[in-house]
Design a protein around this motif. Sequence first.
Motif: not given
Length: 701
Positions: A40-41, A45, A48-49, A53, A124
């Motif tokens: 996840q780290d 992000e 999710v994008e 989202n 990101k």
Amino acid sequence: MAAEVRAVLKNRFPKIDEELYEYLTGVLTADDFESVEEIQDAVGEMLVEVSGNQMDPKELEMLCSQIIRFFSLGTDLPNGLHKLQQLNTPVLMGTMGAPQQDQEEVSSIWLAQKQSSSTVDQRKLEKAEAKIRAKQERREGIEAPSGFQGATLQTNKEATATQALSRRGQTSEASSKSRDIRIENFDISIGDKNLLLNATLSLSFGRRYGVVGRNGIGKSTLLRMISARQLCLPAHVTVLHVEQEVVGDETSALESVLECDEERDTLMKEEQTLTKSGANDARLAEIYARLHEIEAESAPARASVILAGLGFTPDMQRKATKEFSGGWRMRIALARALFTKPDLLLLDEPTNMLDMKAIIWLENYLKGWESTLLVVSHDRQFLDEVPTDIYHFYSQRLEPYRGNYTDFIKTMNDRLTSQQREYEAQLAYRKQAQLFIDKFRYNAKRASLVQSRIKALEKLPELKPVEREQVVTLKFPEPEALFPPVLQLDSVTFAYDKSATILQNVDLSANMQSRICIVGDNGAGKTTLLKLVNGDLEPTKGIRMAHRNLVIGYFSQHHVDALELEVSPVELLAKRFPGKPSESYRTQLGQFGISGEMALQPIASLSGGQKSRVAFGVIAMTVPHLLVLDEPTNHLDIETVDALGKCLQTFKGGVILVSHDERLVKTVCKELWVCAKGTVRSVEGGFDEYRKMVERELAEQ
């Protein structure tokens, strides 16, 4: 494991962009993750994008849980997916597939550049890569610095290169045996200073490329990044960079060159061993066949021709490499490179170590070079004779031009003139449109026309003036006048010992108007003559007479050795010439282009050309009546060489110059003296006549 990760991503994101899909797969399989939190780290992000989202934290956790299970299987990765681990550079998606500009295309300020679109924020991507890199470094006992955002750790201001690689490009490269080279979308930096950003270097096999640009801009660093393969090159392309001199040992100069052919050297040693043992006739036959195939018998003759061209006599070719000075060992290194014939030969200022005879020979030799050449040089004559193409290194980019240096200058000036016209035309258009908008902004009948003008202005790209490089100027202070004779050598003979006379019966005089150039082969005694002029050596016979108030500014070939590298240029002048305000030192250095932060950083961090300018600044502080310059153009960029020529033309004192730079000599000097066979004689006809003399000597060899 990779196949399973791919399947999970495809199942969850069926419409994912193919390159982004490959990228995420590479990231997830390039490291051994130990927990859901780590995944996840690293990529949370981004995931999710990619979902638009629409993915909530619980869904993200479930997806990462699916992926983490595969790390316990211990499956080896396919070879193709290890590329991200092998590269010490980040793969930047934002620059993948960027359109490449044609070499002959002239960019127009009227055309807005197409923006690269990506479904994921570039920052990101970099953040995810940085986290993975930081984790790997922690495992190796390396702590990433605070704020670290790249994938290459920079320490001690060491040069680093990063490159965005297209998977399609890698695949096509792997399947091709072409020796053409295209290095795309790469950056080079030193510490926080960017030297190149999103650059592309395209080298067609068999063409010869010159790289030109200002001192300290990063030309030598570019060659080092290529030779170290910190930029992605085809694996089958051989690269050789002539940068360091040959280590001196008992090996002769000729054998040192022959050793470069590793196959020949190995086969010859094996043949000697088998011959002594008297066994394995079949293997001996194979060896002889292969030696004949690679023309091993002619290798000594080919190596000898190259060494002779670079100034080595037959006796010198038999001497051990340890007996040569650093400059001659650099020539051996160059000879080894020319003998080896790599697919890509990288040369950095090859004419610095050579006399005129060797330069002319090298020009002719390289004009017949069959593979690819990339050379950094400040010698305009060399750049007109050798390269088929020029790369202009400026403003953190590389700009390609067809033709030699003269062609480049003409094309660049034409391009800048065209861009300036476009800039002025757009400026006038903007002004006229804005006047119309301001005049009829509140006129209902003209509302549609006003809106049309406003939209047209909004669509125009940002208006930027044409970039022109700053003009280089150098200036020595004006000395007080001295009545002649200022300096005179009468029947001077010099010998370091009784058995070796270097110069004999030399007559030379100089005054405040003198512009004398001294030329000759390396080892002919030019530097010895300058030391006699400067008073560093006393004549064995004859008389040196100098005006009692004469101040000589002596620039030696090894001027860097006399500089204190750990101090800044301002501190150096303050130590050498104490008692003046800091601004006085900065003003003096500014006369030679050492200004701003450059004047305050350690001299060791400056380029070779910048160190030369510092040395000029030191000389200028003495307010010399006579400048004695021994190869002052070594390491200077072309613009600075031109500026030095103009400076010496207007200098109110005398000049005695040793140089092989044809343009500088023709610009400055009125007298030409040739140092040869222990004598110094004047040549009528100047440098053109001397060049003809050298060419005749080469033709007779």
